[in-house]
Design a protein around this motif. Structure first.
Motif, PDB file in Angstrom:
ATOM      1  N   GLN A  31      93.634  41.997   0.828  1.00 51.33           N
ATOM      2  CA  GLN A  31      93.023  42.196   2.168  1.00 51.33           C
ATOM      3  C   GLN A  31      94.135  42.667   3.140  1.00 51.33           C
ATOM      4  O   GLN A  31      94.955  42.017   3.169  1.00 51.33           O
ATOM      5  CB  GLN A  31      92.380  40.924   2.550  1.00 51.33           C
ATOM      6  CG  GLN A  31      91.303  41.567   3.930  1.00 51.33           C
ATOM      7  CD  GLN A  31      89.871  42.217   3.580  1.00 51.33           C
ATOM      8  OE1 GLN A  31      89.432  41.623   2.572  1.00 51.33           O
ATOM      9  NE2 GLN A  31      89.749  43.121   4.130  1.00 51.33           N
ATOM     10  N   GLU A  34      91.421  45.102   8.102  1.00 54.32           N
ATOM     11  CA  GLU A  34      89.966  45.204   7.616  1.00 54.32           C
ATOM     12  C   GLU A  34      89.888  46.032   6.554  1.00 54.32           C
ATOM     13  O   GLU A  34      88.632  46.512   5.858  1.00 54.32           O
ATOM     14  CB  GLU A  34      89.229  46.112   9.000  1.00 54.32           C
ATOM     15  CG  GLU A  34      89.296  45.334  10.194  1.00 54.32           C
ATOM     16  CD  GLU A  34      88.527  45.909  11.251  1.00 54.32           C
ATOM     17  OE1 GLU A  34      88.182  46.858  10.846  1.00 54.32           O
ATOM     18  OE2 GLU A  34      88.250  45.437  12.391  1.00 54.32           O
ATOM     19  N   LYS A  35      90.868  46.506   5.765  1.00 51.98           N
ATOM     20  CA  LYS A  35      91.129  47.397   4.497  1.00 51.98           C
ATOM     21  C   LYS A  35      90.963  46.175   3.339  1.00 51.98           C
ATOM     22  O   LYS A  35      91.726  45.426   3.491  1.00 51.98           O
ATOM     23  CB  LYS A  35      92.123  48.617   4.681  1.00 51.98           C
ATOM     24  CG  LYS A  35      91.887  49.455   5.872  1.00 51.98           C
ATOM     25  CD  LYS A  35      92.991  50.434   5.919  1.00 51.98           C
ATOM     26  CE  LYS A  35      92.855  51.518   6.930  1.00 51.98           C
ATOM     27  NZ  LYS A  35      91.696  52.186   6.716  1.00 51.98           N
ATOM     28  N   THR A  36      90.480  46.885   2.449  1.00 50.73           N
ATOM     29  CA  THR A  36      90.453  46.181   1.142  1.00 50.73           C
ATOM     30  C   THR A  36      90.700  46.882  -0.121  1.00 50.73           C
ATOM     31  O   THR A  36      90.406  48.025  -0.167  1.00 50.73           O
ATOM     32  CB  THR A  36      88.819  45.203   0.988  1.00 50.73           C
ATOM     33  OG1 THR A  36      88.342  44.705   2.224  1.00 50.73           O
ATOM     34  CG2 THR A  36      89.002  44.610  -0.218  1.00 50.73           C
ATOM     35  N   LYS A  74      97.623  51.738   2.431  1.00 49.72           N
ATOM     36  CA  LYS A  74      96.577  51.204   3.356  1.00 49.72           C
ATOM     37  C   LYS A  74      97.334  51.039   4.678  1.00 49.72           C
ATOM     38  O   LYS A  74      96.867  51.397   5.812  1.00 49.72           O
ATOM     39  CB  LYS A  74      96.122  49.846   3.133  1.00 49.72           C
ATOM     40  CG  LYS A  74      95.210  49.911   1.642  1.00 49.72           C
ATOM     41  CD  LYS A  74      94.000  50.741   2.046  1.00 49.72           C
ATOM     42  CE  LYS A  74      93.027  50.610   0.732  1.00 49.72           C
ATOM     43  NZ  LYS A  74      91.871  51.495   0.662  1.00 49.72           N
ATOM     44  N   SER A  77      97.864  54.517   6.269  1.00 46.41           N
ATOM     45  CA  SER A  77      96.437  54.929   6.977  1.00 46.41           C
ATOM     46  C   SER A  77      96.240  54.040   8.111  1.00 46.41           C
ATOM     47  O   SER A  77      95.867  54.624   9.258  1.00 46.41           O
ATOM     48  CB  SER A  77      95.468  54.380   5.895  1.00 46.41           C
ATOM     49  OG  SER A  77      94.290  54.867   6.379  1.00 46.41           O
ATOM     50  N   ILE A  78      96.549  52.809   8.382  1.00 45.26           N
ATOM     51  CA  ILE A  78      96.395  52.017   9.682  1.00 45.26           C
ATOM     52  C   ILE A  78      97.302  52.520  10.776  1.00 45.26           C
ATOM     53  O   ILE A  78      96.748  52.861  12.002  1.00 45.26           O
ATOM     54  CB  ILE A  78      96.816  50.385   9.394  1.00 45.26           C
ATOM     55  CG1 ILE A  78      95.813  49.724   8.547  1.00 45.26           C
ATOM     56  CG2 ILE A  78      96.947  49.900  10.928  1.00 45.26           C
ATOM     57  CD1 ILE A  78      96.080  48.469   8.069  1.00 45.26           C
ATOM     58  N   GLU A  81      95.902  55.761  12.174  1.00 41.16           N
ATOM     59  CA  GLU A  81      94.615  55.637  13.173  1.00 41.16           C
ATOM     60  C   GLU A  81      94.999  55.688  14.729  1.00 41.16           C
ATOM     61  O   GLU A  81      94.180  55.892  15.485  1.00 41.16           O
ATOM     62  CB  GLU A  81      94.161  54.227  12.912  1.00 41.16           C
ATOM     63  CG  GLU A  81      93.386  54.035  11.597  1.00 41.16           C
ATOM     64  CD  GLU A  81      92.913  52.596  11.305  1.00 41.16           C
ATOM     65  OE1 GLU A  81      93.091  52.017  11.881  1.00 41.16           O
ATOM     66  OE2 GLU A  81      92.225  52.569   9.999  1.00 41.16           O
ATOM     67  N   ASN A 394      86.568  54.596   1.458  1.00 38.52           N
ATOM     68  CA  ASN A 394      87.628  54.208   2.430  1.00 38.52           C
ATOM     69  C   ASN A 394      88.957  54.525   1.458  1.00 38.52           C
ATOM     70  O   ASN A 394      89.873  55.111   1.976  1.00 38.52           O
ATOM     71  CB  ASN A 394      87.663  52.846   2.749  1.00 38.52           C
ATOM     72  CG  ASN A 394      86.678  52.524   3.697  1.00 38.52           C
ATOM     73  OD1 ASN A 394      86.128  53.106   4.494  1.00 38.52           O
ATOM     74  ND2 ASN A 394      85.979  51.410   3.716  1.00 38.52           N
ATOM     75  N   GLN A 395      88.522  54.537   0.122  1.00 42.49           N
ATOM     76  CA  GLN A 395      89.782  54.755  -0.790  1.00 42.49           C
ATOM     77  C   GLN A 395      90.287  56.100  -0.498  1.00 42.49           C
ATOM     78  O   GLN A 395      91.457  56.408  -0.420  1.00 42.49           O
ATOM     79  CB  GLN A 395      89.399  54.744  -2.111  1.00 42.49           C
ATOM     80  CG  GLN A 395      90.394  54.934  -3.086  1.00 42.49           C
ATOM     81  CD  GLN A 395      90.021  54.847  -4.615  1.00 42.49           C
ATOM     82  OE1 GLN A 395      89.419  55.853  -5.173  1.00 42.49           O
ATOM     83  NE2 GLN A 395      89.919  53.618  -5.133  1.00 42.49           N
ATOM     84  N   ASP A 398      91.840  56.683   3.206  1.00 39.45           N
ATOM     85  CA  ASP A 398      93.228  56.118   3.250  1.00 39.45           C
ATOM     86  C   ASP A 398      94.236  56.872   2.559  1.00 39.45           C
ATOM     87  O   ASP A 398      95.483  57.200   2.805  1.00 39.45           O
ATOM     88  CB  ASP A 398      93.209  54.562   2.670  1.00 39.45           C
ATOM     89  CG  ASP A 398      92.259  53.736   3.690  1.00 39.45           C
ATOM     90  OD1 ASP A 398      92.182  54.000   4.886  1.00 39.45           O
ATOM     91  OD2 ASP A 398      91.686  52.793   3.332  1.00 39.45           O
TER      92      ASP A 398
END
Length: 487
Positions: A31, A34-36, A74, A77-78, A81, A394-395, A398
């Motif tokens: 985790q 908020e991304k998994t 991930k 990717s964050i 944003e 999401n995959q 990201d």
């Protein structure tokens, strides 16, 4: 490096667990805020794409590099944003993500309503288990019409084999194939091939193809490989059951689609469609060099976010002209091209000449409208909120966001080693910055098994054939010295 490119059908591997709105705890590997990253994500990203040499082995150190790479993806990717990037906010990219989401929805719809509902009887399983080791060699002719089929069949009845007939009509050896019980041939062909009392030299067919040609097959021989060890027997039993499930599910699905589309008609505006087809053929039937470049691009760099939408600016065709009418709605060229941004056309015939293109384009448009109807059913069932759909969506987002981060870091294309040298320290820093938001299930990671086989997995007959984004080449770090353990 040798690469295995594996083509599969979507029902083979996708999403066999029950539908839920949130990710089950036992499916979470890491985790990151908020991304998994799910266990399925980890396995598929590692096994269904080509890993770099520094994490290609199945040992624990390489598994940690794989996980660190996915976490790094991930993190980038964050970071993206906060950049309000024009490309990630573009209509073409968002349409691509929407198309990916809806394709996953249709796959889950198929599995939930058809694949998972099949019950294979033990008698049927036993009967087909005995045939599952058989591989049949066939000579075959693909003929344009029934008149020629009848002439060939007459020659065959007179004792002339297909090899001699082929030699008399054309040059070289007659086309031949080896077809195993597990091969995904059309049901009528499979049923005829694997009857109990077939004989060498027997003529099968004609079988009408999707492209309105006719297939004649001649049994040239066969081999039957029995399962010897207990492990081989168990594997064949399981594979046979799965294949029978697929056959039954597909039949039920096609019956459902036929009923769903009953009464709906697509009426082409002939003049506009002819113009559209004349322009489209130059895009889809690229020359050999362009095709090889495109294939290479797909294998090594994954799918580009670009679609066939240049008709809107075409001087040859008014984008507001009506292309077809469907369900009492008029579709103009511009509206249809917008749909193509999220659902690229899928042609039934993979190889075609320019003379065939118009007919195949008509089929592809009809199949697209079928998918639109199925997608509407998916939304009605709330599949857009299913965790498996969200995870898949999401995959892809990201993956492309991290690629965009890398792209913005360099003014021109660079080698892999340069990317790693630049990003290794950046990822180390981001691991510390976000450490309190990162949780890792190290126990699950230890229990996961990977292979060292290079494999590129694609799915036939779908708008987006590539299963997962290319492996993220961002970091070679093999330490999990950040974050917290996820119990």
């Amino acid at each position: 490096m040798r690469v295995r490119i594996c083509f599969v059908f979507s029902s083979l591997f996708l999403f066999h667990c029950s539908g839920q709105k949130s990710i089950p705890d036992d499916q979470i590997l890491a985790q990151i805020g908020e991304k998994t990253i799910t266990i399925q994500d980890f396995i598929r990203r590692a096994e269904y794409s080509i890993r770099p040499a520094y994490c290609r082995q199945p040992n624990y150190i390489h598994k940690k590099i794989v996980l660190n790479s996915l976490i790094a993806e991930k993190l980038l990717s964050i970071e993206m944003e906060n950049k309000d990037d024009r490309q990630l906010n573009s209509s073409s990219f968002l349409s691509f993500i929407k198309g990916r989401k809806e394709q996953a929805m249709r796959q889950i719809f198929y599995n939930n309503n058809f694949f998972n509902e099949v019950l294979v009887t033990e008698n049927n399983l036993k009967k087909n288990y005995e045939l599952a080791g058989k591989t049949i060699k066939v000579n075959y002719l693909n003929l344009p019409d029934m008149k020629i089929v009848e002439k060939v069949a007459k020659l065959k009845r007179e004792g002339i084999g297909l090899d001699s007939i082929y030699l008399g009509l054309w040059e070289g050896a007659v086309p031949a194939r080896h077809i195993s019980w597990f091969d995904r041939e059309p049901e009528e062909i499979h049923k005829e091939l694997f009857k109990e009392n077939i004989t060498k030299g027997q003529l099968l067919g004609p079988f009408k193809t999707e492209t309105d040609t006719y297939l004649l097959m001649e049994i040239a021989g066969w081999v039957d490989k029995p399962a010897i060890t207990e492990m081989e027997k168990e594997l064949r039993w399981s594979d046979t059951e799965k294949r029978l499930t697929e056959i039954s599910a597909k039949k039920n699905y096609l019956d459902y689609v036929k009923e769903l589309m009953s009464g709906y008609q697509m009426k082409l505006n002939k003049d506009v469609f002819n113009q559209y087809s004349a322009i489209a053929v130059n895009y889809y039937l690229k020359n050999k060099e362009e095709k090889e470049t495109a294939i290479n691009q797909i294998i090594w760099d994954n799918e580009k976010v670009e679609r066939f939408n240049n008709f809107d600016e075409s001087k040859e065709l008014d984008p507001l002209s009506i292309l077809f009418t469907y369900k009492d709605r008029e579709w103009n060229v511009k509206t249809f091209n917008k749909l193509l941004q999220s659902h690229p056309l899928v042609f039934r015939k993979r190889k075609m000449n320019r003379g065939e293109f118009r007919t195949q384009l008509k089929f592809a448009i009809a199949d697209l409208l079928r998918d639109v109807e199925i997608t509407n059913q998916c939304y009605d069932q709330g599949l857009d909120r299913d965790w498996r759909v969200t995870a898949n969506e999401n995959q892809w987002y990201d993956a492309y966001a991290s690629k965009r981060h890398i792209q913005l870091s360099f003014s021109e294309p660079v080698e892999t080693q340069q990317v790693l040298e630049f990003y290794n320290p950046i990822i180390d820093s981001l691991q510390l910055v976000y450490s309190e938001q990162i949780y890792i299930n190290t126990k699950a990671l230890e229990e996961l098994n990977l292979t060292s086989t290079d494999m590129m997995v694609t799915q036939k007959g779908l708008p987006y054939p590539i299963v997962v984004p290319s492996f993220p080449i961002i970091t070679t770090d093999d330490r999990l010295d950040y974050g917290s353990k996820l119990d």
